[in-house]
Scaffold this active site. Structure first.
Site, short mmCIF file in Angstrom:
data_model
loop_
_atom_site.label_atom_id
_atom_site.label_comp_id
_atom_site.label_asym_id
_atom_site.label_seq_id
_atom_site.Cartn_x
_atom_site.Cartn_y
_atom_site.Cartn_z
N ASN A 72 0.86 -1.19 0.00
CA ASN A 72 0.00 0.00 0.00
C ASN A 72 0.89 1.24 0.00
O ASN A 72 1.47 1.60 1.03
CB ASN A 72 -0.91 -0.02 1.23
CG ASN A 72 -1.80 1.22 1.31
OD1 ASN A 72 -1.92 1.98 0.35
ND2 ASN A 72 -2.43 1.42 2.46
N HIS A 83 -9.47 1.25 5.69
CA HIS A 83 -8.19 1.53 6.32
C HIS A 83 -8.38 2.55 7.44
O HIS A 83 -9.20 3.46 7.33
CB HIS A 83 -7.19 2.04 5.28
CG HIS A 83 -5.77 2.03 5.76
ND1 HIS A 83 -5.27 2.98 6.63
CD2 HIS A 83 -4.75 1.17 5.51
CE1 HIS A 83 -4.00 2.70 6.87
NE2 HIS A 83 -3.66 1.61 6.22
N GLU A 85 -6.76 5.02 8.34
CA GLU A 85 -6.57 6.41 7.94
C GLU A 85 -7.83 6.97 7.29
O GLU A 85 -8.17 8.14 7.46
CB GLU A 85 -5.36 6.51 7.00
CG GLU A 85 -4.05 6.22 7.73
CD GLU A 85 -2.92 5.81 6.81
OE1 GLU A 85 -1.84 5.51 7.35
OE2 GLU A 85 -3.11 5.78 5.58
N GLU A 133 -5.07 -4.80 11.03
CA GLU A 133 -4.06 -3.76 11.22
C GLU A 133 -4.33 -3.02 12.53
O GLU A 133 -5.16 -2.10 12.55
CB GLU A 133 -4.10 -2.76 10.06
CG GLU A 133 -3.68 -3.34 8.72
CD GLU A 133 -3.30 -2.22 7.74
OE1 GLU A 133 -2.20 -2.26 7.22
OE2 GLU A 133 -4.13 -1.31 7.53
N SER A 193 3.51 -1.95 10.49
CA SER A 193 4.97 -1.96 10.67
C SER A 193 5.59 -3.31 10.34
O SER A 193 6.56 -3.74 10.99
CB SER A 193 5.35 -1.52 12.09
OG SER A 193 4.93 -0.19 12.32
#
Length: 255
Positions: free
Chosen positions: A9, A95, A97, A167, A212
């Protein structure tokens, strides 16, 4: 056996020159990665050019977002059909974000998921908890709520031919990653939760880890039985790092 899926991504990064160099380098080494699937998600403006440059169908394209409308007066948005026409196979939705910066809700994400399925694109549903929620022991509760919105909209077969990316929000772009054993526990919970009596779906759904992931820690994650690859952020911007992560996925499937 489920195949691992390694997806990069790129977020709001990249250029035409980077795209060309990345695809060339990745294509040169793709034959050594037959035990896993590879996809990249550059910014949408580069998808058409990426499709033209790709000479190997082993490398798939993903979009980073989609609208839940198929057309109309929605300035700046992209429909599933548009993304499919320029070569996307996968579409990332939910996501953190997007949830945070654009106030996307579970219900709106479920609409996107349903529309992608209707269009023949593969949704990559991102779910995960905040650091505070993790500290309060709410990880499974939050993940279940995000999954249940999809199940309520699309029914018990929702996750057939779909991808889930766990995530933890506190691990995205922070350098902090969940331990492999911590991630495995959540992945096992997700697999059990989405089954809802559909054991075959639970056995085959791909559940990636994201947050990460890098060339140094990928081996640990892929050794876990319910972690099927990774949704890679920063480490996907350098092709050598991305390749090392993919090589770790291959090694995990062949030991």
């Amino acid at each position: 056996m489920r195949r691992s899926l390694i997806m990069g991504n790129w977020k709001l990064n990249g250029s035409l020159s980077m795209l060309a160099e990345f695809i060339t380098s990745l294509s040169d080494q793709i034959d050594a990665l037959k035990m896993c699937d590879i996809a990249i998600a550059p910014p949408a403006v580069y998808l058409h050019e990426a499709k033209k440059q790709l000479k190997n169908d082993r490398i798939s394209l993903a979009a980073q977002n989609v609208d839940f409308n198929t057309g109309g007066a929605f300035t700046g948005e992209l429909s599933p059909q548009m993304l499919k026409e320029v070569g996307a196979k996968y579409v990332i939705i939910g996501h953190s974000e997007r949830r945070s910066y654009h106030q996307e809700t579970n219900e709106g994400i479920a609409k996107k998921f349903a529309l992608l399925k209707e269009t023949g694109l593969i949704p990559v549903l991102c779910i995960g908890e905040s650091e505070t929620e993790n500290a309060q022991g709410l990880t499974q509760t939050i993940c279940a709520k995000q999954l249940d919105a999809i199940l309520a909209k699309c029914g018990p077969d929702a996750f057939k031919n779909s991808v889930i990316a766990y995530e933890p929000i506190w691990a995205i772009g922070t350098g902090k990653a969940a331990t492999a054993s911590e991630a495995q526990k959540v992945h096992a919970f997700i697999r059990q939760h989405v089954s809802k009596g559909k054991d075959e779906i639970a056995k085959t759904v791909i559940i990636q880890y994201g947050g990460s992931v890098n060339a140094s820690n990928a081996d640990e994650f892929f050794a876990e039985k319910d972690i099927d690859g990774a949704l890679v952020g920063g480490a996907s911007l350098k092709v050598n790092d991305f390749l090392k992560i993919a090589q770790s996925a291959v090694a995990a499937k062949t030991f």
